[in-house]
Motif scaffolding. Sequence first.
Motif, PDB file in Angstrom:
ATOM      1  N   ARG A 129      -2.327   3.231  -5.744  1.00 14.62           N
ATOM      2  CA  ARG A 129      -1.623   3.405  -7.288  1.00 14.62           C
ATOM      3  C   ARG A 129      -0.611   4.270  -6.879  1.00 14.62           C
ATOM      4  NH1 ARG A 129      -7.431   3.382  -8.318  1.00 14.62           N
ATOM      5  NH2 ARG A 129      -7.799   5.443  -7.393  1.00 14.62           N
ATOM      6  N   ARG A 130      -0.151   4.746  -5.778  1.00 17.86           N
ATOM      7  CA  ARG A 130       0.647   6.269  -5.733  1.00 17.86           C
ATOM      8  C   ARG A 130       1.334   5.901  -5.228  1.00 17.86           C
ATOM      9  NH1 ARG A 130      -4.068   7.927  -6.993  1.00 17.86           N
ATOM     10  NH2 ARG A 130      -4.379   9.910  -7.821  1.00 17.86           N
ATOM     11  N   GLY A 131       1.663   3.815  -4.718  1.00 21.54           N
ATOM     12  CA  GLY A 131       2.609   3.099  -4.196  1.00 21.54           C
ATOM     13  C   GLY A 131       3.100   3.194  -2.608  1.00 21.54           C
ATOM     14  N   ILE A 132       1.427   3.443  -1.700  1.00 18.79           N
ATOM     15  CA  ILE A 132       1.358   3.455  -0.249  1.00 18.79           C
ATOM     16  C   ILE A 132       0.648   1.955  -0.287  1.00 18.79           C
ATOM     17  CG2 ILE A 132       0.896   4.380   1.364  1.00 18.79           C
ATOM     18  CD1 ILE A 132       1.404   6.994   0.964  1.00 18.79           C
ATOM     19  N   ILE A 133       0.476   0.960  -0.026  1.00 19.13           N
ATOM     20  CA  ILE A 133      -0.031  -0.431   0.065  1.00 19.13           C
ATOM     21  C   ILE A 133      -0.604  -0.013   1.692  1.00 19.13           C
ATOM     22  CG2 ILE A 133      -0.278  -2.724   0.359  1.00 19.13           C
ATOM     23  CD1 ILE A 133       0.479  -1.334  -2.227  1.00 19.13           C
ATOM     24  N   ILE A 134      -1.709   0.164   1.710  1.00 23.56           N
ATOM     25  CA  ILE A 134      -2.115   0.488   3.260  1.00 23.56           C
ATOM     26  C   ILE A 134      -3.029  -1.109   3.250  1.00 23.56           C
ATOM     27  CG2 ILE A 134      -4.463   1.135   4.529  1.00 23.56           C
ATOM     28  CD1 ILE A 134      -4.049   3.386   3.344  1.00 23.56           C
ATOM     29  N   ASN A 135      -2.301  -2.089   4.766  1.00 27.38           N
ATOM     30  CA  ASN A 135      -2.769  -3.429   4.973  1.00 27.38           C
ATOM     31  C   ASN A 135      -3.361  -3.128   6.122  1.00 27.38           C
ATOM     32  OD1 ASN A 135      -0.708  -4.858   3.536  1.00 27.38           O
ATOM     33  ND2 ASN A 135       0.758  -3.774   4.554  1.00 27.38           N
ATOM     34  N   SER A 136      -3.734  -2.467   6.988  1.00 21.32           N
ATOM     35  CA  SER A 136      -5.121  -2.715   8.359  1.00 21.32           C
ATOM     36  C   SER A 136      -5.704  -1.097   8.359  1.00 21.32           C
ATOM     37  CB  SER A 136      -4.689  -2.753   8.956  1.00 21.32           C
ATOM     38  OG  SER A 136      -3.912  -2.015   9.274  1.00 21.32           O
ATOM     39  N   VAL A 137      -6.737  -0.676   8.218  1.00 23.21           N
ATOM     40  CA  VAL A 137      -7.297   0.351   9.111  1.00 23.21           C
ATOM     41  C   VAL A 137      -8.438   0.608  10.268  1.00 23.21           C
ATOM     42  CG1 VAL A 137      -8.615   2.806   9.277  1.00 23.21           C
ATOM     43  CG2 VAL A 137      -7.124   1.723   6.819  1.00 23.21           C
ATOM     44  N   GLY A 138      -8.034   1.516  11.523  1.00 26.02           N
ATOM     45  CA  GLY A 138      -9.118   0.366  12.314  1.00 26.02           C
ATOM     46  C   GLY A 138      -8.672   1.737  13.213  1.00 26.02           C
ATOM     47  N   PRO A 139      -9.501   1.961  14.489  1.00 22.63           N
ATOM     48  CA  PRO A 139      -9.654   2.777  15.340  1.00 22.63           C
ATOM     49  C   PRO A 139      -8.758   2.554  16.951  1.00 22.63           C
ATOM     50  CG  PRO A 139     -11.671   1.887  15.357  1.00 22.63           C
ATOM     51  CD  PRO A 139     -11.189   1.100  14.279  1.00 22.63           C
ATOM     52  N   ASP A 140      -8.069   3.581  17.038  1.00 22.71           N
ATOM     53  CA  ASP A 140      -7.466   3.198  18.805  1.00 22.71           C
ATOM     54  C   ASP A 140      -8.020   4.240  19.258  1.00 22.71           C
ATOM     55  OD1 ASP A 140      -5.467   3.680  20.378  1.00 22.71           O
ATOM     56  OD2 ASP A 140      -3.899   3.915  19.143  1.00 22.71           O
ATOM     57  N   THR A 146      -5.493   4.192  13.408  1.00 26.12           N
ATOM     58  CA  THR A 146      -5.022   3.977  12.900  1.00 26.12           C
ATOM     59  C   THR A 146      -4.590   2.449  11.431  1.00 26.12           C
ATOM     60  OG1 THR A 146      -4.152   3.443  15.128  1.00 26.12           O
ATOM     61  CG2 THR A 146      -2.883   1.932  13.563  1.00 26.12           C
ATOM     62  N   VAL A 147      -3.619   3.511  10.970  1.00 24.85           N
ATOM     63  CA  VAL A 147      -3.767   2.889   9.631  1.00 24.85           C
ATOM     64  C   VAL A 147      -2.002   1.882   9.191  1.00 24.85           C
ATOM     65  CG1 VAL A 147      -3.139   3.574   7.130  1.00 24.85           C
ATOM     66  CG2 VAL A 147      -4.429   4.422   8.541  1.00 24.85           C
ATOM     67  N   GLY A 148      -2.361   0.286   9.076  1.00 22.79           N
ATOM     68  CA  GLY A 148      -1.438  -0.324   8.963  1.00 22.79           C
ATOM     69  C   GLY A 148      -0.399   0.081   7.313  1.00 22.79           C
ATOM     70  N   VAL A 149       0.580  -0.028   7.243  1.00 20.42           N
ATOM     71  CA  VAL A 149       1.497   0.320   5.511  1.00 20.42           C
ATOM     72  C   VAL A 149       2.111  -0.429   5.025  1.00 20.42           C
ATOM     73  CG1 VAL A 149       1.115   2.816   5.463  1.00 20.42           C
ATOM     74  CG2 VAL A 149       2.635   2.653   5.771  1.00 20.42           C
ATOM     75  N   GLU A 150       2.364  -0.884   4.604  1.00 17.35           N
ATOM     76  CA  GLU A 150       3.572  -1.888   4.145  1.00 17.35           C
ATOM     77  C   GLU A 150       4.497  -1.166   3.743  1.00 17.35           C
ATOM     78  OE1 GLU A 150       4.074  -5.062   0.762  1.00 17.35           O
ATOM     79  OE2 GLU A 150       2.364  -5.468   1.894  1.00 17.35           O
ATOM     80  N   GLY A 151       5.775  -1.638   4.204  1.00 11.18           N
ATOM     81  CA  GLY A 151       7.076  -0.727   4.477  1.00 11.18           C
ATOM     82  C   GLY A 151       7.089   0.319   5.029  1.00 11.18           C
ATOM     83  N   ASP A 152       7.835   1.550   4.232  1.00  9.26           N
ATOM     84  CA  ASP A 152       8.272   2.848   5.578  1.00  9.26           C
ATOM     85  C   ASP A 152       6.991   3.102   5.781  1.00  9.26           C
ATOM     86  OD1 ASP A 152       9.432   4.304   6.595  1.00  9.26           O
ATOM     87  OD2 ASP A 152      10.948   4.485   5.672  1.00  9.26           O
TER      88      ASP A 152
END
Length: 185
Positions: A129-140, A146-152
């Motif tokens: 809803r705030r414009g940050i698309i999170i596609n993955s979350v996992g431990p390093d 590690t948070v994988g975001v779409e875009g920048d």
Amino acid sequence: MLYAVPAVLVLAATAAPTLPGIAAPAQMVAASPSPDTSYWPHQSDLMDAATRVEEIARQRWAHAFGGVGLDVPGNVLLVHGVPGDRGFAEAVRALVPRTRVRLVDAVHTQAQLDHWKTVIAADTRYWERRGIIINSVGPDIGRCVTVGVEGDADEARPVLVDHYPDVTLCVVQGGRAVFLDLPDG
């Protein structure tokens, strides 16, 4: 001169299978790696040791245990741990006495990273809803979530880090997962 290179290549391609020590095309196919061949015969023992350490360490040493990794070519079990528990290394080695173990310093325990991974994954709609698309979350392992975001990722990083000040985040660019339709059979 321009014709010499293609002629040599054609000659080499046709002559090579009949030279001593060079496999014929049928032999090359037969000698190809197969899924049944293990190029790391010790890998299953190493994986068994990792499973044993992880199952017990998560319970017994949650305050120190950061996770496990494998160095398959080196035949070494990597055990990540937060420094400070003097008995942790010896206890882990005692669990798998026939396995070479290397202790790696961790910043965070596996329990901490798993907790924050769950919190952040539960917040994906909030971030969307705030414009940050999170596609993955996992431990390093032992290091960060590690948070994988779409875009920048450079744009999203300070916003996410400010929102989660108690956890070390590694924010990376990560696209949405695309599932492949595989043929039946």
